[in-house]
Design an enzyme around this catalytic site. Structure first.
Site: not given
Length: 408
Positions: A18, A98, A127, A179
Site C-alpha cells: 500500500d 497504531r 487501522d 496482507s
C-alpha cells in the site's frame, strides 16, 4: 484543504504494498508534492532493511525511522497485558501499535510543517480509525489523506499492476500477497486462501509461519520457563533480570519453537464486517498466561472478577482506536491499583502449542494451604451451616410465599 494547497505531506510508511504505491500516486495526484516517509520501528525487524533506499527510489524526499520499541512495550503493550485485555481471543498486536506509531507520525508532521498526514489504510479496516483518532488527539486540525478512499484502484492486484507500471520495487508477488502486519508482539496474516473460512491455514508450509512453527513440528519434549513479575510487570526470565522488551523477544524465541500462540479467528471489525485472520503471538500468549496464573493467587475474588469485566471494555477501546481517551486512562488507573501486589514467580511448561501451569509462588498469595487443605485444620466446618441459612434466606422466603399462594 484544497489539493493545490498541499505542498508537503508526511506518510506513514511501512514499505509494504500500500505505502509503496502511495508515494508515486501522491506525486501524480497532489501536484508533485513533497512526500516525507515515516516508519515507526515497533519491532518489525527485517522489514526495515533497505527501507530508506526503497522510499527514496520511489519518490520520497527523506525517510524517518523512529525507534519506538521501548515506548511501544512500556506504554502500550504492558498496560494492555496488565489489564488482561483480549478482543475475541486476539491479543491486540496491531491495535496497540497504531496509536504509538501515530503519535510519532504527528511529531514529525509538526516538526516538518507538513500540510497533511497520509496513511495507507483501507476503508474496510480498523487501522484507518486507529490512526486518525490518534492524529485528531495530537493534531486536531491536521488534514488527513487516505488514498484508498480516493483512487481508482480496487484491489491488491490492482496495486501490484500499478507498482509494476511505475517501477516500484516489491517483495511480494500475486501468490504470496497476504496482507501482513508485523511487530515485536505479533504477526498477522489476512487474505488469499484465508478469505475462505473453509480453508485450513497452511501452518506446515515452509515460510507461512514466521515467528514459530506448527505444534506438529514442535519438539517432543517440553520446555520449562519461569517468569518473575513485580506489580504486574515482567522483570525476569529464568532468573535473569531483563527489561520487558527483552523478555518479550526471548519469549517469542522459546514460544515460537514450541508452537505457542497461533490463533485462527473470524473477528468482528469495527466497521461492521467479519474478517478472518491468523495471528502469531508466541511471547505475548506466554506473558498473558503467566500473568493470569499469578493474579489467580494474588487478587481477591471481587477485584479479580471486576477486573475481568473491565478487561472487555479495555480491549474494545484499544481495538476501536480509543487509546487516547479519558475512559482508557481511567481503566488503566484502576488496573494499576489492582497490580500493586501482583508480584511473584510463575513456572510454565511449554509443549506443542500448550502452556501448562507448573507452579506459582508469591509473598502476596491469598491462597492458604492450611485453610484449603482436606486434612486437619483450624477451619470450623460448622460455621458453614449458619452461613448457608443466611445466604439462602431469600430463596427460603420466596418458596414459602409461593407455596402459600399456590394453596389459595
Amino acid at each position: 484543504m484544497k489539493k493545490e494547497n498541499i505542498k508537503k505531506v508526511v506518510l506513514a510508511y511501512s514499505g509494504g504494498l500500500d505505502t509503496s504505491v502511495i508515494i508515486p500516486w501522491l506525486k501524480e495526484n497532489y501536484n508533485n508534492c513533497e512526500v516525507i516517509a515515516v516508519s515507526g520501528n515497533v519491532g518489525q525487524a527485517d522489514e526495515l532493511e533497505g527501507l530508506e533506499e526503497k522510499a527514496l527510489k520511489t519518490g520520497a524526499s527523506k525517510l524517518y525511522v523512529l525507534d519506538l520499541t521501548d515506548e511501544y512495550v512500556d506504554e502500550y503493550i504492558i498496560p494492555t497485558m496488565k489489564a488482561g485485555a483480549v478482543y475475541e481471543e486476539y491479543l491486540l498486536g496491531t491495535s496497540t501499535a497504531r496509536p504509538c506509531i501515530a503519535k510519532g507520525l504527528v511529531e514529525v508532521a509538526l516538526k516538518e510543517n507538513a500540510d497533511a498526514i497520509v496513511h495507507g489504510c483501507t476503508g474496510k479496516g480498523n487501522d484507518q480509525v486507529r490512526f486518525e483518532l490518534a492524529i485528531k488527539h495530537f493534531a486536531p486540525d491536521m488534514p488527513i489523506i487516505a488514498p484508498w478512499r480516493e483512487w481508482e484502484l480496487k484491489s491488491r492486484e490492482d496495486e501490484i499492476d500499478y507498482a509494476e507500471a511505475h517501477n516500484v520495487p516489491l517483495k511480494i508477488n500475486r501468490e504470496t500477497n497476504y496482507s501482513k502486519d508485523k511487530n515485536l508482539w505479533h504477526l498477522s496474516h489476512e487474505g488469499l486462501d484465508l478469505e475462505d473460512t473453509g480453508n485450513e491455514p497452511m501452518y506446515e508450509k515452509e515460510g507461512f509461519l514466521e515467528m514459530g512453527v506448527s505444534p506438529i513440528k514442535a519438539p517432543d519434549t517440553p520446555t520449562y520457563i519461569t517468569l518473575d513479575f513485580e506489580a504486574g510487570v515482567p522483570v525476569a526470565l529464568d532468573g535473569k533480570k531483563m527489561s520487558a522488551k527483552e523478555i518479550i523477544l526471548a519469549l517469542n524465541e522459546v514460544g515460537g519453537k514450541n508452537g505457542i500462540g497461533i490463533l485462527d479467528i473470524v473477528e468482528n471489525r469495527l466497521v461492521g464486517m467479519k474478517c478472518r485472520g491468523i495471528y502469531e503471538t508466541p511471547g505475548g500468549a506466554i506473558l498473558y498466561k503467566a500473568h493470569s496464573v499469578l493474579e489467580s493467587v494474588c487478587l481477591d475474588k471481587m477485584t479479580l472478577h471486576e477486573k475481568q469485566r473491565i478487561a472487555i471494555t479495555f480491549a474494545e477501546l484499544v481495538y476501536n482506536g480509543q487509546w487516547f481517551t479519558p475512559l482508557r486512562e481511567a481503566l488503566s488507573a484502576f488496573v494499576d491499583k489492582t497490580q500493586e501486589k501482583v508480584t511473584g514467580k510463575v513456572r510454565l511448561k511449554l509443549y506443542k502449542g500448550n502452556m501448562i501451569n507448573a507452579g506459582v509462588w508469591s509473598d502476596y498469595s491469598l491462597y492458604s494451604e492450611e485453610i484449603a487443605t482436606f486434612g486437619e485444620s483450624d477451619y470450623d466446618q460448622k460455621d458453614s451451616q449458619g452461613f448457608i441459612n443466611l445466604y439462602g434466606l431469600p430463596i427460603k422466603v420466596q418458596a414459602i410465599v409461593d407455596k402459600k399462594n399456590a394453596n389459595k
